[in-house]
Design an enzyme around this catalytic site. Structure first.
Site, PDB file in Angstrom:
ATOM      1  N   ASP A 218      -6.376 -48.882  16.530  1.00 17.99           N
ATOM      2  CA  ASP A 218      -6.339 -49.268  17.938  1.00 17.99           C
ATOM      3  C   ASP A 218      -6.426 -50.781  18.024  1.00 17.99           C
ATOM      4  O   ASP A 218      -7.491 -51.366  17.865  1.00 17.99           O
ATOM      5  CB  ASP A 218      -7.508 -48.627  18.710  1.00 17.99           C
ATOM      6  CG  ASP A 218      -7.351 -48.804  20.208  1.00 17.99           C
ATOM      7  OD1 ASP A 218      -6.691 -49.773  20.629  1.00 17.99           O
ATOM      8  OD2 ASP A 218      -7.877 -47.973  20.957  1.00 17.99           O
TER       9      ASP A 218
ATOM     10  N   ARG B 275       0.702 -38.084  26.114  1.00 18.98           N
ATOM     11  CA  ARG B 275       1.843 -38.109  27.041  1.00 18.98           C
ATOM     12  C   ARG B 275       3.098 -37.736  26.251  1.00 18.98           C
ATOM     13  O   ARG B 275       3.301 -38.219  25.127  1.00 18.98           O
ATOM     14  CB  ARG B 275       2.048 -39.509  27.653  1.00 18.98           C
ATOM     15  CG  ARG B 275       1.112 -39.851  28.804  1.00 18.98           C
ATOM     16  CD  ARG B 275       1.267 -38.911  30.004  1.00 18.98           C
ATOM     17  NE  ARG B 275       0.286 -39.141  31.059  1.00 18.98           N
ATOM     18  CZ  ARG B 275      -0.836 -38.432  31.223  1.00 18.98           C
ATOM     19  NH1 ARG B 275      -1.152 -37.452  30.388  1.00 18.98           N
ATOM     20  NH2 ARG B 275      -1.645 -38.688  32.230  1.00 18.98           N
TER      21      ARG B 275
ATOM     22  N   GLU C 101      13.610 -28.458  26.497  1.00 19.77           N
ATOM     23  CA  GLU C 101      14.171 -28.572  25.140  1.00 19.77           C
ATOM     24  C   GLU C 101      13.155 -28.218  24.037  1.00 19.77           C
ATOM     25  O   GLU C 101      13.541 -27.835  22.930  1.00 19.77           O
ATOM     26  CB  GLU C 101      14.765 -29.971  24.904  1.00 19.77           C
ATOM     27  CG  GLU C 101      13.755 -31.090  25.093  1.00 19.77           C
ATOM     28  CD  GLU C 101      14.407 -32.481  25.040  1.00 19.77           C
ATOM     29  OE1 GLU C 101      13.897 -33.379  25.724  1.00 19.77           O
ATOM     30  OE2 GLU C 101      15.383 -32.651  24.297  1.00 19.77           O
TER      31      GLU C 101
ATOM     32  N   HIS D 290       0.067 -28.562  29.670  1.00 16.80           N
ATOM     33  CA  HIS D 290      -0.796 -29.672  30.119  1.00 16.80           C
ATOM     34  C   HIS D 290      -2.202 -29.176  30.483  1.00 16.80           C
ATOM     35  O   HIS D 290      -2.663 -29.334  31.617  1.00 16.80           O
ATOM     36  CB  HIS D 290      -0.156 -30.414  31.309  1.00 16.80           C
ATOM     37  CG  HIS D 290      -0.760 -31.773  31.545  1.00 16.80           C
ATOM     38  ND1 HIS D 290      -0.531 -32.519  32.669  1.00 16.80           N
ATOM     39  CD2 HIS D 290      -1.626 -32.523  30.797  1.00 16.80           C
ATOM     40  CE1 HIS D 290      -1.197 -33.653  32.617  1.00 16.80           C
ATOM     41  NE2 HIS D 290      -1.871 -33.679  31.475  1.00 16.80           N
TER      42      HIS D 290
HETATM   43  C1  3PG Z   1      -5.209 -37.233  32.135  1.00 16.22           C
HETATM   44  O1  3PG Z   1      -4.388 -38.145  32.152  1.00 16.22           O
HETATM   45  O2  3PG Z   1      -6.391 -37.375  32.499  1.00 16.22           O
HETATM   46  C2  3PG Z   1      -4.794 -35.898  31.605  1.00 16.22           C
HETATM   47  O3  3PG Z   1      -3.462 -35.903  31.211  1.00 16.22           O
HETATM   48  C3  3PG Z   1      -5.069 -34.785  32.578  1.00 16.22           C
HETATM   49  O4  3PG Z   1      -4.195 -34.781  33.656  1.00 16.22           O
HETATM   50  P1  3PG Z   1      -4.452 -33.769  34.883  1.00 16.22           P
HETATM   51  O5  3PG Z   1      -5.624 -34.292  35.638  1.00 16.22           O
HETATM   52  O6  3PG Z   1      -3.194 -33.833  35.702  1.00 16.22           O
HETATM   53  O7  3PG Z   1      -4.693 -32.420  34.314  1.00 16.22           O
END
Ligand code: 3PG
Length: 384
Positions: free
Chosen positions: A166, A230, A259, A271
């Site tokens: 980092d 991401r 895809e 997600h």
């Molecule tokens: C974030 O950026 O905190 C995470 O990707 C979670 O996203 P969300 O709050 O849309 O679930």
């Protein structure tokens, strides 16, 4: 009563922060603040009444933070508030990459008692699902912020060898990193001889498609790639190819696209990183508190488009000035010249600056007009 507008579902625990002073709804008129999660704000028409925005989460690529800074709208996020939830999903992803849990579950659910019972078929067929342990394997952690740091420390506890990279990690934060994590200082060193890589960086021009064909080529055959940060950090085309050829053993992504679905050795999740009640509660409370602290006191904590400024309250009222960084000296000189100013905190970084001041009495209109007239002054605000 002042109102907040919500652009996504926000944990009702936020009521403990709003108390009886604020309401929050999806159709609030003239809101002072907006709370959201992943709602895309790039084409959103911002109500003029909005003073600040609270991202109940970490990533802010769904918010035009620079444009909002130019409009004097302070954007906050909730760093660390969902980090444990994401860390646990990364652990799940690592285990799913090594062990053939998903195909094994699918297979066992399709069995029926017949010539052989289900338990007999299980014992005979289980060898098709042999997988690897993660203990002793080498993990690369790209990005050692709140989430990456927790992942790195957890992996040490699990008996993995861990490398962390980092370039923006401060010495102060580095103190929280387990001493057994090997800090490396180039991406080449990070990706050398690793079995797993997990990504924990924001999406920027620098990090976009960090995992691509060229980089994969110089990585060990059969590595596992975990992406709970991401989607755009990984080239979908290149990773699908690498998963097919066996270069990559598994790609686990929390950012599914058409895809990627049903591709060989790609595990798609919807997600889910921050989708735990604990994380949702933490994010709502943290983002809500920061917004109210700004609205009522002018303190800026964990903003992603203005510098942090925090000053203990004294005197009759408070004054906040948001400005373009180039106007720093003119704004500071004006603040210093104001007789009613008891003390102030000023900071500027990455193009924008903010000052919060304690004032002995309500400032006169002329003083405020003089401040507003300074070239580069974006907003003058009296919090209450
Ligand atoms: C974030 O950026 O905190 C995470 O990707 C979670 O996203 P969300 O709050 O849309 O679930």
């Amino acid at each position: 009563m002042r109102s907040f507008l919500s652009l996504n579902n926000i944990s009702p625990v936020v009521d403990t922060v709003l108390k009886d002073k604020y309401t929050m709804s999806a159709d609030a008129a003239n809101p002072v603040g907006i709370m959201l999660r992943s709602f895309k704000m790039h084409d959103y028409v911002l109500p003029e009444s909005v003073l600040c925005i609270g991202r109940a989460g970490a990533g802010v690529n769904n918010i035009p933070i620079e444009k909002y800074a130019q409009q004097g709208v302070v954007v906050f996020n909730a760093p660390g508030a969902n980090s444990n939830a994401v860390k646990e999903l990364v652990l799940t992803a690592m285990l799913l990459s090594g062990r053939k849990i998903i195909p094994a579950i699918n297979w066992v659910n399709g069995l029926k008692d017949g010539e052989k019972t289900v338990s007999e078929q299980v014992e005979k067929g289980k060898s098709a699902f042999i997988g690897n342990e993660i203990m002793g394997k080498t993990l690369a952690v790209y990005g050692l912020g709140a989430i990456g740091m927790k992942v790195a420390n957890m992996a040490i506890q699990l008996g993995m060898k861990v490398k962390g990279y980092d370039p923006y990690l401060s010495d102060e934060l580095a103190k929280h990193l387990d001493e057994n994590v090997e800090r490396v200082f180039t991406t080449d060193d990070l990706i050398k001889d690793i079995d797993f890589i997990t990504l924990h960086v924001p999406l920027t021009d620098e990090t976009k498609e960090f995992i691509n064909a060229k980089r994969l080529e110089s990585m060990k055959d059969g590595l596992n790639v975990i992406n709970c940060a991401r989607g755009e950090l990984v080239s979908n085309k290149d990773i699908i190819e690498a998963c097919k050829s066996g270069k990559v053993n598994r790609y686990v992504t929390d950012f599914s696209t058409s895809e990627l679905l049903n591709q060989e050795n790609v595990i798609c999740l919807p997600h889910l990183g921050a989708s735990t009640p604990e994380a949702e509660d933490n994010c709502a409370v943290m983002a809500g508190n920061q917004m109210i602290e700004f609205i009522e006191n002018g303190n800026i904590i964990n903003s992603v488009n203005y510098p942090n400024v925090k000053l203990e309250k004294q005197g009759a009222c408070r004054l906040v000035v948001l400005f373009a960084e180039g106007a720093k000296d003119s704004i500071e000189n004006k603040i210093k010249s104001m007789k009613k100013v008891i003390d102030y905190k000023l900071a500027a970084r990455k193009g924008f600056g903010a000052v919060v001041a304690n004032i002995s009495d309500k400032p006169c209109c002329n003083c405020l007009d003089d401040l507003k007239a300074i070239d580069g002054c974006i907003k003058v605000y009296l919090p209450e």
